[in-house]
Design a protein around this motif. Structure first.
Motif, mmCIF file in Angstrom:
data_model
loop_
_atom_site.group_PDB
_atom_site.id
_atom_site.type_symbol
_atom_site.label_atom_id
_atom_site.label_comp_id
_atom_site.label_asym_id
_atom_site.label_seq_id
_atom_site.Cartn_x
_atom_site.Cartn_y
_atom_site.Cartn_z
ATOM 1 N N ILE A 71 -10.797 13.263 7.684
ATOM 2 C CA ILE A 71 -9.620 13.036 6.844
ATOM 3 C C ILE A 71 -8.346 13.123 7.678
ATOM 4 N N ARG A 72 -8.284 14.109 8.558
ATOM 5 C CA ARG A 72 -7.102 14.253 9.400
ATOM 6 C C ARG A 72 -6.964 13.077 10.358
ATOM 7 N N TYR A 73 -8.067 12.571 10.843
ATOM 8 C CA TYR A 73 -8.018 11.405 11.728
ATOM 9 C C TYR A 73 -7.416 10.213 10.990
ATOM 10 N N VAL A 74 -7.860 9.998 9.745
ATOM 11 C CA VAL A 74 -7.359 8.883 8.944
ATOM 12 C C VAL A 74 -5.871 9.058 8.635
ATOM 13 N N CYS A 75 -5.474 10.310 8.397
ATOM 14 C CA CYS A 75 -4.078 10.594 8.048
ATOM 15 C C CYS A 75 -3.177 10.748 9.270
ATOM 16 N N GLY A 76 -3.757 10.616 10.462
ATOM 17 C CA GLY A 76 -2.955 10.711 11.679
ATOM 18 C C GLY A 76 -2.554 12.113 12.053
ATOM 19 N N GLU A 77 -3.317 13.112 11.615
ATOM 20 C CA GLU A 77 -3.014 14.499 11.934
ATOM 21 C C GLU A 77 -3.924 14.972 13.063
ATOM 22 N N ALA A 78 -3.407 15.865 13.891
ATOM 23 C CA ALA A 78 -4.170 16.305 15.068
ATOM 24 C C ALA A 78 -4.237 17.812 15.206
ATOM 25 N N MET B 277 -11.625 25.966 3.632
ATOM 26 C CA MET B 277 -11.770 25.320 2.338
ATOM 27 C C MET B 277 -10.402 25.017 1.723
ATOM 28 N N GLU B 278 -9.462 25.911 1.903
ATOM 29 C CA GLU B 278 -8.109 25.668 1.390
ATOM 30 C C GLU B 278 -7.480 24.474 2.102
ATOM 31 N N SER B 279 -7.697 24.411 3.425
ATOM 32 C CA SER B 279 -7.172 23.286 4.192
ATOM 33 C C SER B 279 -7.837 21.983 3.761
ATOM 34 N N PHE B 280 -9.139 22.037 3.442
ATOM 35 C CA PHE B 280 -9.842 20.835 3.000
ATOM 36 C C PHE B 280 -9.278 20.326 1.680
ATOM 37 N N THR B 281 -9.101 21.213 0.710
ATOM 38 C CA THR B 281 -8.572 20.771 -0.581
ATOM 39 C C THR B 281 -7.141 20.259 -0.447
ATOM 40 N N ASP B 282 -6.348 20.870 0.430
ATOM 41 C CA ASP B 282 -4.989 20.364 0.665
ATOM 42 C C ASP B 282 -5.032 18.970 1.283
ATOM 43 N N SER B 283 -6.001 18.761 2.162
ATOM 44 C CA SER B 283 -6.093 17.454 2.817
ATOM 45 C C SER B 283 -6.459 16.354 1.823
ATOM 46 N N LEU B 284 -7.186 16.706 0.754
ATOM 47 C CA LEU B 284 -7.499 15.713 -0.268
ATOM 48 C C LEU B 284 -6.231 15.206 -0.940
ATOM 49 N N GLY C 263 -13.919 12.639 14.398
ATOM 50 C CA GLY C 263 -13.271 12.166 13.183
ATOM 51 C C GLY C 263 -13.283 10.662 13.050
ATOM 52 N N SER C 264 -13.426 9.956 14.177
ATOM 53 C CA SER C 264 -13.421 8.493 14.135
ATOM 54 C C SER C 264 -14.801 7.966 13.772
ATOM 55 N N PRO C 265 -14.901 6.695 13.352
ATOM 56 C CA PRO C 265 -16.222 6.104 13.090
ATOM 57 C C PRO C 265 -17.087 6.152 14.350
ATOM 58 N N ARG D 6 -3.238 14.963 0.497
ATOM 59 C CA ARG D 6 -2.564 14.062 1.438
ATOM 60 C C ARG D 6 -3.322 12.741 1.562
ATOM 61 N N LEU D 7 -4.656 12.829 1.518
ATOM 62 C CA LEU D 7 -5.453 11.612 1.568
ATOM 63 C C LEU D 7 -5.207 10.763 0.324
ATOM 64 N N SER D 8 -5.042 11.414 -0.817
ATOM 65 C CA SER D 8 -4.760 10.706 -2.059
ATOM 66 C C SER D 8 -3.470 9.902 -1.947
ATOM 67 N N VAL D 9 -2.425 10.517 -1.401
ATOM 68 C CA VAL D 9 -1.140 9.821 -1.231
ATOM 69 C C VAL D 9 -1.318 8.584 -0.356
ATOM 70 N N ALA D 10 -2.067 8.752 0.743
ATOM 71 C CA ALA D 10 -2.278 7.633 1.667
ATOM 72 C C ALA D 10 -3.043 6.501 0.994
ATOM 73 N N LYS D 11 -4.057 6.840 0.204
ATOM 74 C CA LYS D 11 -4.875 5.806 -0.429
ATOM 75 C C LYS D 11 -4.134 5.114 -1.567
ATOM 76 N N VAL D 12 -3.303 5.831 -2.296
ATOM 77 C CA VAL D 12 -2.501 5.213 -3.349
ATOM 78 C C VAL D 12 -1.548 4.193 -2.735
#
Length: 563
Positions: free
Chosen positions: A289-296, A307-314, A6-8, A316-322
């Motif tokens: 995405i989970r790495y960026v959001c600090g989820e493990a 796929m459901e987990s992926f769309t949900d993660s978007l 998940g990391s660069p 959470r990622l949106s909140v973090a980026k805002v």
């Protein structure tokens, strides 16, 4: 291994390593002993570390079997030197022109700081040195015993593998630890291949692409749009450069974009490959995405849940980026090649969360009708002047083609960059004695206006020029075609049963003509839409083989079954 899924990508580890071994003419016996007794130890160390290692050494006796001149062979040697990760050289009293060239490319002219190991053998003693590239090196000691010298060389290589490439061998632990390490290796392979694919597209094209400024403008405009937006679908006919354009755009954002922006990408290599599996694609993106959001938390194993987990993660990622004031950009190249793409990408038809952008590419003819609701800028067909710019860029610094011949390739061929690349590469690869002969070659090339037909013509002419290579060309293309993911050179060597030198000459010729490419350590067809290049006129049957390495079929059919 110093890298977290998940990391660069920051690890020194590579999926495939190559060691180039050069020697004076009077050191062949030592090199033969090294290849037989010590190279298998290096290969085992790499296998235990989750990667592969292939030695490259051209023996004069092997080269003598093939009707190639010195200049041709030296160009092959220099190419292999430039591609290698480690350079080993045995020097004694006798010298040769090829040895000088190999040392120049493998050690002296060394922009990548390739590690090197030298064994210096004067008439009365043997001395040893190791260097880190750029002509450096230190004499460590002198010994008389040849086996001790080879042992020293082997130890240097094993140390280089550990320190320079993070290949440390087997990690002890219980079954859970071993399985965890295997899972990490799979993540490392996927991440490394994606990174290398991006670099491949970025560096194989001109610094500034011709004729696509309007597409770049549309992408930048899409990034500036406010509010929830739909994904953007970049379309175009095969060979117009969708993958290259997106790779250049990603590279531009990575180098010059805001530090608060997150850029995620995935390149689908071809239909049926592992890179086209939804689980691989969205599992990898979800980990990032989970790495960026600090989820493990662990990933779901059921596709629908993933796929459901992926769309949900978007969301959470949106909140973090805002909160950060940044953006998250997800780029998927070759979306139409994804397995069951319409079902897997059902979420595309819904507006994306705030500060999330998704850019896809697809062939004009292949994507689902439901995707036509998406904003879909199309890559324009290049003008004759833009085609000429492409051809001129490829022939820059070479005198094989004159201005009239460059113009003929640009104007008389179709307005497809891939066609121009193939035709120009083939013309540059042919040793034409006169301008009239080159005119005849170009006249023949422009009669084939389809990429597939041009590819078959190039292969026919290659077989006519090198009839001793015809069978190996067929075997190589069949194995790579059916592998879908591509194959390592070592795998190709084992599967085809061809001699090492013959296989290297064959692969080199196919790469010189842009039929094959090396991407992420794997040999692949240069363009995933060019499956027709395997349906050549060659009819020799390849023996069935059993394989278990890169997703190959259990047996290889004859070429006639592809037609």
């Amino acid at each position: 291994m110093g890298w977290v899924p998940g990391s660069p990508w920051t690890s020194k580890w590579q999926f495939s390593l190559s060691v180039y071994i050069s020697c004076s003419p009077d050191c062949q016996d030592l090199v033969s002993s090294l290849m037989e007794d010590y190279v298998p130890l290096w290969q085992k160390q790499c296998i235990d570390g989750g990667c592969s290692l292939t030695p490259c050494h051209f023996q004069p006796s092997a080269l003598a079997q093939y009707p190639v001149n010195t200049d041709y062979m030296m160009s092959v040697c220099s190419t292999e030197c430039d591609r290698s990760n480690i350079f080993v050289c045995f020097l004694k009293e006798k010298n040769s022109q090829s040895l000088k060239l190999e040392v120049e490319h493998g050690h002296l002219n060394n922009p990548l700081a390739r590690p090197s190991v030298f064994l210096l053998i004067p008439s009365s003693m043997r001395s040893k040195s190791a260097g880190d590239g750029g002509g450096g090196g230190e004499v460590l000691e002198c010994v008389e015993d040849g086996s001790e010298s080879l042992q020293w060389v082997s130890e240097q290589i094993q140390t280089i593998l550990r320190k320079e490439f993070s290949v440390g061998g087997v990690v002890e632990g219980d079954s859970e630890e071993v399985m965890g390490r295997m899972g990490q290796l799979e993540d490392m392979r996927a991440e490394w291949h994606q990174r290398k694919t991006l670099e491949h597209y970025v560096h194989r094209a001109p610094p500034e692409l011709f004729g696509v400024e309007t597409v770049y403008d549309r992408l930048e405009e899409y990034m500036r749009e406010e509010g929830p937006v739909l994904p953007l679908l970049l379309t175009g006919h095969p060979g117009l450069g969708k993958s290259t354009l997106l790779a250049k755009w990603i590279d531009r954002m990575e180098r010059g974009g805001s530090k608060t922006n997150l850029i995620l990408y995935h390149f689908v290599s071809c239909l049926g490959s592992s890179s086209a599996e939804p689980g691989v694609i969205f599992g990898r993106l979800l980990k990032k995405i989970r790495y960026v959001c600090g989820e493990a938390s662990s990933l779901p194993t059921v596709p629908s849940q993933l796929m459901e987990s992926f769309t949900d993660s978007l969301e959470r990622l949106s909140v973090a980026k805002v909160e950060e004031g940044g953006m998250a950009v997800i780029v998927i190249d070759g979306a139409d090649l994804i397995k069951e793409c319409e079902q897997s990408l059902y979420w595309l038809l819904q507006p994306l969360p705030q500060n999330i952008r998704v850019v896809l590419s697809a062939n004009e003819e292949n994507y689902p009708d439901s995707w036509r609701a998406l904003p879909s800028p199309s890559i324009p067909t290049p003008t004759a002047q833009e085609m000429q710019d492409i051809v001129e860029y490829m022939v820059a610094g070479r005198d094989s083609l004159n201005l009239e011949q460059v113009g003929a390739l640009a104007v008389e061929g179709p307005a497809i960059p891939l066609w121009g690349v193939l035709a120009t590469q083939h013309a540059l690869s042919v040793s034409a004695a006169t301008s009239e002969e080159m005119d005849a070659i170009i006249d023949t090339l422009v009669t084939e206006q389809e990429v597939e037909d041009l590819t078959c013509l190039i292969l026919r002419e290659l077989e006519e020029s090198y009839p001793w290579m015809a069978r190996s060309i067929e075997q190589v293309l069949k194995v790579i075609y059916w592998s879908r993911n591509g194959v390592l050179f070592g795998e190709l060597l084992d599967i085809t049963g061809l001699a090492d030198t013959l296989l290297r000459l064959t692969v080199c010729e196919l790469q010189r003509r842009s039929i094959l490419q090396t991407c992420g350590g794997l040999l692949q067809l240069t363009h995933h839409d060019r499956s027709g290049c395997c349906s050549t006129q060659v009819t020799v049957t390849c023996r069935p083989v059993k394989v278990c390495c890169s997703g190959l079929s259990n047996s290889l059919p004859t070429i006639s079954s592809l037609q």
